[in-house]
Design a protein around this motif. Structure first.
Motif, PDB file in Angstrom:
ATOM      1  N   GLU A  59       0.837  -1.209   0.000  1.00 16.40           N
ATOM      2  CA  GLU A  59       0.000   0.000   0.000  1.00 16.40           C
ATOM      3  C   GLU A  59       0.872   1.260   0.000  1.00 16.40           C
ATOM      4  OE1 GLU A  59      -3.589   2.114   2.602  1.00 16.40           O
ATOM      5  OE2 GLU A  59      -2.373   0.521   3.496  1.00 16.40           O
ATOM      6  N   SER A  60       1.956   1.235   0.772  1.00 18.76           N
ATOM      7  CA  SER A  60       2.857   2.390   0.831  1.00 18.76           C
ATOM      8  C   SER A  60       3.521   2.636  -0.513  1.00 18.76           C
ATOM      9  CB  SER A  60       3.923   2.172   1.920  1.00 18.76           C
ATOM     10  OG  SER A  60       3.339   2.120   3.198  1.00 18.76           O
ATOM     11  N   LEU A  61       3.992   1.571  -1.142  1.00 24.90           N
ATOM     12  CA  LEU A  61       4.645   1.721  -2.450  1.00 24.90           C
ATOM     13  C   LEU A  61       3.658   2.228  -3.496  1.00 24.90           C
ATOM     14  CD1 LEU A  61       6.855  -1.499  -2.442  1.00 24.90           C
ATOM     15  CD2 LEU A  61       7.674   0.870  -2.324  1.00 24.90           C
ATOM     16  N   ASP A  62       2.427   1.762  -3.430  1.00 23.83           N
ATOM     17  CA  ASP A  62       1.393   2.256  -4.355  1.00 23.83           C
ATOM     18  C   ASP A  62       1.128   3.737  -4.129  1.00 23.83           C
ATOM     19  OD1 ASP A  62       1.136  -0.230  -5.479  1.00 23.83           O
ATOM     20  OD2 ASP A  62      -0.707  -0.766  -4.407  1.00 23.83           O
ATOM     21  N   ALA A  63       1.073   4.156  -2.847  1.00 28.11           N
ATOM     22  CA  ALA A  63       0.806   5.564  -2.531  1.00 28.11           C
ATOM     23  C   ALA A  63       1.944   6.458  -3.023  1.00 28.11           C
ATOM     24  CB  ALA A  63       0.614   5.730  -1.026  1.00 28.11           C
ATOM     25  N   ILE A  64       3.180   5.977  -2.883  1.00 32.27           N
ATOM     26  CA  ILE A  64       4.328   6.741  -3.388  1.00 32.27           C
ATOM     27  C   ILE A  64       4.215   6.896  -4.906  1.00 32.27           C
ATOM     28  CG2 ILE A  64       6.842   6.760  -3.673  1.00 32.27           C
ATOM     29  CD1 ILE A  64       6.940   5.119  -1.002  1.00 32.27           C
ATOM     30  N   GLY A  65       3.893   5.789  -5.586  1.00 33.06           N
ATOM     31  CA  GLY A  65       3.753   5.836  -7.032  1.00 33.06           C
ATOM     32  C   GLY A  65       2.651   6.772  -7.476  1.00 33.06           C
ATOM     33  N   GLU A  66       1.528   6.763  -6.779  1.00 30.66           N
ATOM     34  CA  GLU A  66       0.415   7.650  -7.107  1.00 30.66           C
ATOM     35  C   GLU A  66       0.810   9.112  -6.941  1.00 30.66           C
ATOM     36  OE1 GLU A  66      -3.628   8.794  -4.813  1.00 30.66           O
ATOM     37  OE2 GLU A  66      -3.505   6.687  -5.410  1.00 30.66           O
ATOM     38  N   ALA A  67       1.523   9.416  -5.845  1.00 32.54           N
ATOM     39  CA  ALA A  67       1.963  10.788  -5.607  1.00 32.54           C
ATOM     40  C   ALA A  67       2.969  11.238  -6.659  1.00 32.54           C
ATOM     41  CB  ALA A  67       2.556  10.909  -4.204  1.00 32.54           C
ATOM     42  N   LEU A  68       3.874  10.326  -7.045  1.00 29.36           N
ATOM     43  CA  LEU A  68       4.852  10.667  -8.085  1.00 29.36           C
ATOM     44  C   LEU A  68       4.160  10.946  -9.415  1.00 29.36           C
ATOM     45  CD1 LEU A  68       7.726   8.120  -7.350  1.00 29.36           C
ATOM     46  CD2 LEU A  68       7.946  10.616  -7.355  1.00 29.36           C
ATOM     47  N   GLU A  69       3.178  10.129  -9.754  1.00 27.43           N
ATOM     48  CA  GLU A  69       2.479  10.314 -11.018  1.00 27.43           C
ATOM     49  C   GLU A  69       1.678  11.611 -11.038  1.00 27.43           C
ATOM     50  OE1 GLU A  69      -0.785   7.978 -13.851  1.00 27.43           O
ATOM     51  OE2 GLU A  69       0.034   7.014 -12.053  1.00 27.43           O
TER      52      GLU A  69
END
Length: 440
Positions: A59-69
């Motif tokens: 979930e954390s890695l997904d949230a980081i990816g979403e914020a980066l995008e």
């Protein structure tokens, strides 16, 4: 005056991480930053991660990816920050990575990548005395310590957050006073190990409002109970001195609620977990606690499918559950955590057996919960209103912690305001929730 830089913030994980987020946001506001409600309006985004189990890491890695995008300028902090290589392997564009409790480092990285305003007037950019809070106005988490001295084989918290570090009692009580003065009706006491509070300081004498007070659980609870708010204890290991707290609950000084992570009922599994293995003594103590405080609510968490757990161990767990008659229970199937010593234990339990045991466990607990709640029908309960729905108010009794326990639906409470303390008469119940009407 130049426009203040804006920071977006994503907070994941447990209430302890939420308190970390509140502390970071408070400092950023004091430094003149504004908080952006979305990615698009932020000059930089901070993601406070959770790294306790694999699903939380995902979930954390997904949230980081979403914020980066969505934004492109991301600073990572929190428990998963201890594994910077894993984060950068998937998200090499993150600006910086810091670990848990590294408040100054996070703020420093924000300053570096989105410099604070050159001219900052603290009289205009006011921060409330209680700081920035991410909970509703009427309740707040009160963190009393960091870290943990236990070495449970399934847990990596000590490697992420270090050994126990207690806050001086005067600091904790000063914060609690400010929260209550700001309108907080419920203080939720949290830490990794609330019962161990003050052990690292050897119960050092501190001062609060000019009065001496020991940095110790019993004295802290008594002082918090004098503030006039609900006081709810979380993450309480069943050390012997916990028995001293139960009379305070019976007297109404603090809520008759204990969140005790028992984890299992089989002595053999508890030994493999490196937990206290005397489940029989635990049942005796639960019985004594309820004799002293009949209204006591006990919440706990358990793990099924731990390496080496046999059918017999699981049956012992179900028997423990039946005898303990716990009010609120959460259950998780065992999940390997990178770095945990349990990964090296033999006897891995197949996933399908874990799932089957989880369902059986939850069926047993649902029956227990249904019966215990049925016993509250017809009683009068004091409840704290959380929100107002279209047809009812959603509230919690003294037996219900926010977001993890049940609720009380007040069918004639649409006119109430969040944060109201009211008396209700319980009219109906189901497996986990109550339905009520206003008393009087």
């Amino acid at each position: 005056m130049t426009e203040a830089p804006k920071v977006g913030f994503v907070s994941l994980g447990c209430p302890k991480a939420l308190v970390d987020s509140e502390r970071i946001l408070t400092q950023l506001r004091m430094d003149g930053y504004e908080i952006s409600p979305d990615y698009a309006g932020a000059d930089v985004v901070v993601v406070n991660t959770c790294g306790f189990i694999d699903s939380a890491k995902a979930e954390s890695l997904d949230a980081i990816g979403e914020a980066l995008e969505a934004n492109g300028r991301v600073i990572v902090t929190g428990c998963m920050g201890v594994d910077e290589a894993e984060i950068r392997a998937l998200h090499p564009r993150v600006l910086a990575v810091t670990g848990p409790q590294q408040y100054e480092a996070v703020v420093g990285e924000v300053h570096r990548h989105a410099p604070p305003p050159a001219v900052h007037d603290p009289y205009i950019d006011l921060v409330p005395p209680q700081g920035i809070k991410l909970t509703p106005r009427h309740y707040a988490y009160l963190k009393i310590s960091e870290g943990c001295n236990h070495h449970c084989t399934f847990c990596i918290i000590p490697s992420m957050r270090g050994k126990l570090v207690s806050r001086p009692a005067g600091d904790v009580l000063g914060e609690a006073e400010r929260l209550v003065a700001a309108g907080v009706k419920e203080l939720l006491v949290i830490s990794q190990d609330t019962s161990a509070y003050g052990v690292d300081l050897k119960y050092k004498l501190d001062f609060w409002d000019g009065r001496p007070i020991r940095t110790r659980m019993k004295e802290l609870c008594a002082a918090l109970g004098s503030l006039g708010a609900w006081v709810r204890l979380h993450y309480v290991y069943p050390y012997p001195h916990v028995d001293e707290i139960i009379p305070m609950m019976a007297d109404g000084l603090i809520l008759p609620y204990l969140d005790v992570p028992f984890q299992h009922g089989s002595p053999r599994v508890l030994q493999r977990m490196k937990r206290p293995a005397a489940a029989e003594n635990t049942l005796e103590r639960i019985s004594r606690w309820r004799e002293i405080c009949p209204d006591l609510t006990i919440r706990s968490t358990f793990i099924v499918g731990f390496p080496g757990e046999t059918d017999e161990d699981f049956d012992v767990l179900l028997d423990f559950l039946q005898q303990a008659q716990l009010d609120r229970v959460g259950c998780f199937t065992y999940s390997p955590v990178n770095g945990a010593r349990a990964n090296d234990l033999d006897g891995a339990v197949p996933e399908e057996i874990k799932e089957e045991r989880w369902h059986r466990f939850m069926q047993v607990q649902a029956q227990i919960s249904r019966a215990r709640l049925r016993g509250k029908v017809g009683t009068t309960q004091q409840v704290l209103v959380d929100e107002i729905g279209d047809e009812a108010a959603i509230a919690r009794s003294k037996a219900d912690a926010p977001e993890i326990d049940g609720v009380v639906l007040i069918r004639d409470g649409e006119h109430l305001a969040p944060g109201s303390l009211v008396e209700v008469i319980v009219e109906d119940s189901d497996d986990y929730d109550l339905t009520a009407r206003l008393a009087g």
